[in-house]
Design an enzyme around this catalytic site. Structure first.
Site, PDB file in Angstrom:
ATOM      1  N   GLU A  42       0.861  -1.181   0.000  1.00 19.07           N
ATOM      2  CA  GLU A  42       0.000   0.000   0.000  1.00 19.07           C
ATOM      3  C   GLU A  42       0.895   1.228   0.000  1.00 19.07           C
ATOM      4  OE1 GLU A  42      -3.681  -1.650   2.750  1.00 19.07           O
ATOM      5  OE2 GLU A  42      -2.722   0.237   3.251  1.00 19.07           O
ATOM      6  N   ASP A  53      -5.546   9.563  10.230  1.00 18.52           N
ATOM      7  CA  ASP A  53      -4.245   9.018  10.629  1.00 18.52           C
ATOM      8  C   ASP A  53      -3.753   9.537  11.963  1.00 18.52           C
ATOM      9  OD1 ASP A  53      -3.294   7.219   8.492  1.00 18.52           O
ATOM     10  OD2 ASP A  53      -3.671   8.976   7.236  1.00 18.52           O
TER      11      ASP A  53
END
Lengths: 263, 410
Positions: A42, A53
């Site tokens: 990824e 995040d």
């Protein structure tokens, strides 16, 4: 057969590794992941406002943007990775705005041309699929959707509609790199998801150590590790590849042999 | 797509879109909660008991209705520089007289009632200048709910009085150090908290932006401004204003004033963005200098680069210092129902002083931008025409910023 089919087809679970594009020497870092045994890559597209995040990946985003990384740079990293590693599935992961800035068709065509197999977009839920989904599917790029502890049975069909590649189960309600969910709840969730889809189910968020990865690999088709790897890039800079390869090797070994240990 | 609607007041559509703008661009974890919020809001909207409780709190706790005021000396002052027969009458909707000193409290009262209906026991919010944080902390104290306010570290430093106010009211203020450490970063951190605490936490968003249904419900709660103003105008002078003016950051005070007038064809409207150091330099005018994109749960005009990276905004007014705008404004601009302009830091500072000196009212720096635009417009309009502006906040919080800008040591 797609690269995803190959990566997830064997009886052994897959290790999915995340790094932020443009943070450190990304080409060497990605090669280290593959050398260490990563089954799927990824590649994070840096964004100024990474709302889903935690601190580790936020910092990686800022480091990358601070160096002037552009969308074209990210696509070039992907294209060069594909040239060096024809077999390894490659996924772009990021936020909607950089993906749709030049129009979804542009992005989907560029991603396909660069050899990208799938795209994960954090902030385009099924309700906003027309924003990106049709363009990706028309270009043969899988739209990998996220399922979470809050995706109940009523929602699941909408999440699965139009999704491809694999299903990414976010094991905790929260942001990346934080706490890990209890195995019991993960197993229950994965069973529920697998009853609803033929797609492989990879589990991520909060997975940091080989032990944690092995535990999850016993019940899932794949395990995603991100923040722990991204932290190594932040800590070691140009010397990161060696450290990345070490950790990936341990993770891969733990994931690939987990079911034998369990049996 | 660009066909004019029969009414401008029916949006958003069932998917939360205003034309191409709005929507629900959030992480999957938040989607079920957003859908639940929408269902609960529909029920509340149709529940007379909810409306009655909201109205009662606005009247007795907030102090509504706020006055409608004819600013005679400001009108005269602007006529001095106008041609014969020119110089519109200036009227103000006095939302700076609300409890906590701004329009923000209207929305906070509505949202905390919704939070309690949904059984949520913890409140979070983001704040820039601190006005929305203070208003949120206020309603949390009023209803006894724990409150966490995310505020950029830069803003914490430049808005100390409001930080202390929030703490006095029992809120926990968490300084956010990521990014430029201002409102945008506080919003990111608010969303991170929310996604980790969806089970018990309600996010009181401070402006008419974010994922559907926030732009709609914030607009509805703030529409009390325009509903009152419309009735007060008819009552006082038996006519509607010719031009409405309001400052725009996210745009909640402006949409609150504009929305009840949108279907009055003779009422023109002007939204005023913050042009900061100038539109060719650093500013916060998303409509004037931005382009459509996706951030913080909605599609709208954003300040961004060619790769979709979000730019840092600048305005002397911390409340306007945000690189986006509510999606309904983006739509109203695109269909041409509302005109949008901008005023610089310098224009706003001049207008701030003008209102102090002509009317004995110290405005916040946010509505000072609206006043700056009025200075331009009033002289182009005949004397019998009427401008109604929203005085959305008072300036006590800004005196330190203004002193610094004017080179005065306090």
């Amino acid at each position: 057969m797609s690269r995803f089919d190959t990566a997830f087809s064997t009886d052994r679970p897959a290790l999915v590794c995340f790094l932020t594009a443009g943070d450190g020497d990304t080409a060497s870092n990605l090669d280290a992941l593959v050398a260490g045994g990563a089954d799927v890559i990824e590649l994070g597209m840096p964004f100024t406002d990474p709302m889903a995040d935690g601190p580790a990946i936020q910092a990686a985003n800022l480091r990358s943007l601070g160096k002037g990384t552009t969308t074209r740079d990210v696509l070039l990293i992907a294209r060069e990775f594909r040239a060096r590693h024809p077999e390894v599935p490659l996924v772009l992961m990021g936020y909607a705005n950089p993906m749709v800035r030049r129009g979804p068709e542009w992005f989907a065509a560029e991603a396909a041309g660069a050899g990208v197999d799938g795209v994960i977009c954090v902030d385009i839920p099924p309700e906003e699929d027309p924003e990106l989904g049709p363009a990706l599917r028309d270009n043969g790029v899988a739209l990998i959707r996220l399922a979470t502890p809050t995706s109940d049975a009523a929602r699941l069909p909408a999440v699965l509609e139009g999704s491809g590649g694999f299903l990414y189960y976010v094991s905790v309600a929260g942001i990346t790199g934080k706490q890990q969910a209890a195995l019991g709840s993960i197993q229950q969730a994965v069973d529920r998801l697998k009853a609803a889809t033929d797609l492989p189910v990879a589990v991520g968020f909060g997975v940091r150590t080989p032990e944690q990865a092995a535990t999850i690999a016993r019940v899932a088709d794949g395990v995603v590790v991100g923040s722990a790897l991204v932290e190594l890039v932040g800590q070691h800079g140009d010397a990161a590849p060696r450290h990345l390869q070490d950790l990936t090797r341990q993770l891969a070994e733990a994931v690939h042999t987990s079911r034998k240990v369990a049996a | 797509m660009n066909q004019q609607p029969n009414s401008y007041r029916t949006g958003p559509d069932e998917r939360g879109h205003f034309g191409q703008f709005g929507g629900r661009y959030v992480a999957e974890t938040l989607m079920p909660l957003i859908l639940e919020l929408e269902r609960e809001y529909r029920r509340a909207k149709n529940d007379p008991a909810f409306q009655a409780q909201f109205d009662d709190l606005l009247e007795h706790y907030v102090g509504r209705p706020s006055p409608l005021y004819y600013a005679e000396r400001l009108t005269d002052a602007l006529r001095e520089n106008a041609d014969d027969g020119m110089g519109a009458q200036i009227w103000f909707k006095r939302d700076e007289l609300n409890h906590t000193g701004a329009h923000k409290i209207n929305n906070c009262v509505g949202q905390i009632l919704l939070a309690m209906r949904m059984g949520k026991t913890r409140i979070i919010a983001e704040t820039g200048a601190g006005q929305h944080g203070v208003a949120t902390a206020t309603v949390c104290a009023r209803f006894g709910l724990p409150c966490v306010i995310y505020m950029g570290a830069t803003d914490v430093a430049r808005q100390q009085p409001n930080v202390f106010r929030m703490k006095l009211l029992g809120a926990e203020v968490i300084p956010v150090t990521s990014g430029a450490a201002t409102l945008k970063d506080a919003m990111n951190e608010g969303l991170r908290d929310w996604v980790a605490n969806v089970h018990d936490t309600f996010y009181i968003i401070g402006t008419a932006a974010g994922p559907h249904p926030y732009p709609e419900l914030v607009r509805d709660f703030q529409s009390v401004i325009g509903k009152e103003a419309r009735a007060q105008m008819l009552d006082r002078i038996d006519r509607l204003p010719d031009l409405l003016v309001a400052a725009i950051g996210g745009g909640s005070n402006a949409i609150g004033l504009f929305h009840p007038f949108l279907d009055d064809p003779d009422v023109k409207m002007l939204g005023v963005e913050a042009a900061g150091h100038g539109l060719d330099k650093q500013h916060a005018a998303s409509l004037a200098g931005g382009s459509p994109g996706i951030l913080h749960g909605n599609k709208t005009y954003l300040l961004q680069d060619e790769d979709g990276q979000i730019a840092e905004a600048h305005s002397i007014s911390a409340g306007l210092d945000y690189p986006g705008i509510g999606p309904e404004h983006a739509w109203l601009k695109e269909i041409g129902r509302v005109e949008y302009t901008s005023a610089t830091d310098e224009d706003a500072l001049k207008a701030f002083q003008l209102l102090c000196q002509t009317e004995g009212i110290i405005p916040a720096l946010e509505p000072s931008h609206a006043i700056a635009a009025i200075v331009e417009r009033a002289r182009e309009m005949p004397r019998d025409s009427i401008i109604l502006a929203n005085l959305c906040g008072r300036g006590d919080k800004d005196i330190f910023t203004v002193a610094e800008a004017l080179g005065v040591q306090l």
